[in-house]
Enzyme design. Sequence first.
Site, PDB file in Angstrom:
ATOM      1  N   HIS A 161       0.833  -1.210   0.000  1.00 26.49           N
ATOM      2  CA  HIS A 161       0.000   0.000   0.000  1.00 26.49           C
ATOM      3  C   HIS A 161       0.860   1.249   0.000  1.00 26.49           C
ATOM      4  CE1 HIS A 161       0.440  -0.679   4.455  1.00 26.49           C
ATOM      5  NE2 HIS A 161       0.477   0.635   4.512  1.00 26.49           N
ATOM      6  N   GLU A 199      -3.800   3.985   2.034  1.00 30.67           N
ATOM      7  CA  GLU A 199      -3.997   4.288   3.447  1.00 30.67           C
ATOM      8  C   GLU A 199      -3.958   5.807   3.615  1.00 30.67           C
ATOM      9  OE1 GLU A 199      -0.744   2.940   5.945  1.00 30.67           O
ATOM     10  OE2 GLU A 199      -1.982   3.008   7.748  1.00 30.67           O
TER      11      GLU A 199
HETATM   12 CO    CO Z   1       0.855   1.727   6.292  1.00 26.73          CO
END
Ligand code: CO
Length: 134
Positions: free
Chosen positions: A79, A130
């Site tokens: 991510h 995120e």
């Molecule tokens: Co992270």
Amino acid sequence: MIGRLNHVAIAVPDIEAARALYRDVLGGDVSEVIAQPAHGVSVVFVMLPNTKIELLHPLGEGSPIAQFLERNPSGGMHHVCYDVDDIIAARDALKAKGARVLGDGEPKIGAHDKPVLFLHPKDFYGTLVELEQV
Ligand code: CO
């Protein structure tokens, strides 16, 4: 809405080997291996002048990255994390624009003790996103 790149997380099958690679081959400024049992990961932080790389390895049962490593046994980018000023305002604006927030939609305390949310990778070109309130 999104601010600085907080970190890029890379799932790795062998965290000591990955730490050594980033230190010895890339010349990175690496942390020790840090166990984060509450998040189901062991992590090494690679400090860069403008951001961080986080090397992630599963820790314990039900780790959030165990399935990812099963599908990507040699590791891979897991991510990217962007800073936001106000995570609730960011969430509400994203939902209003059709982005899907993972889980119950409420921010959780992340690996840096700050509120985080994750956005569905299918809404962002196959990239798990995120958001961290700084
Ligand atoms: Co992270």
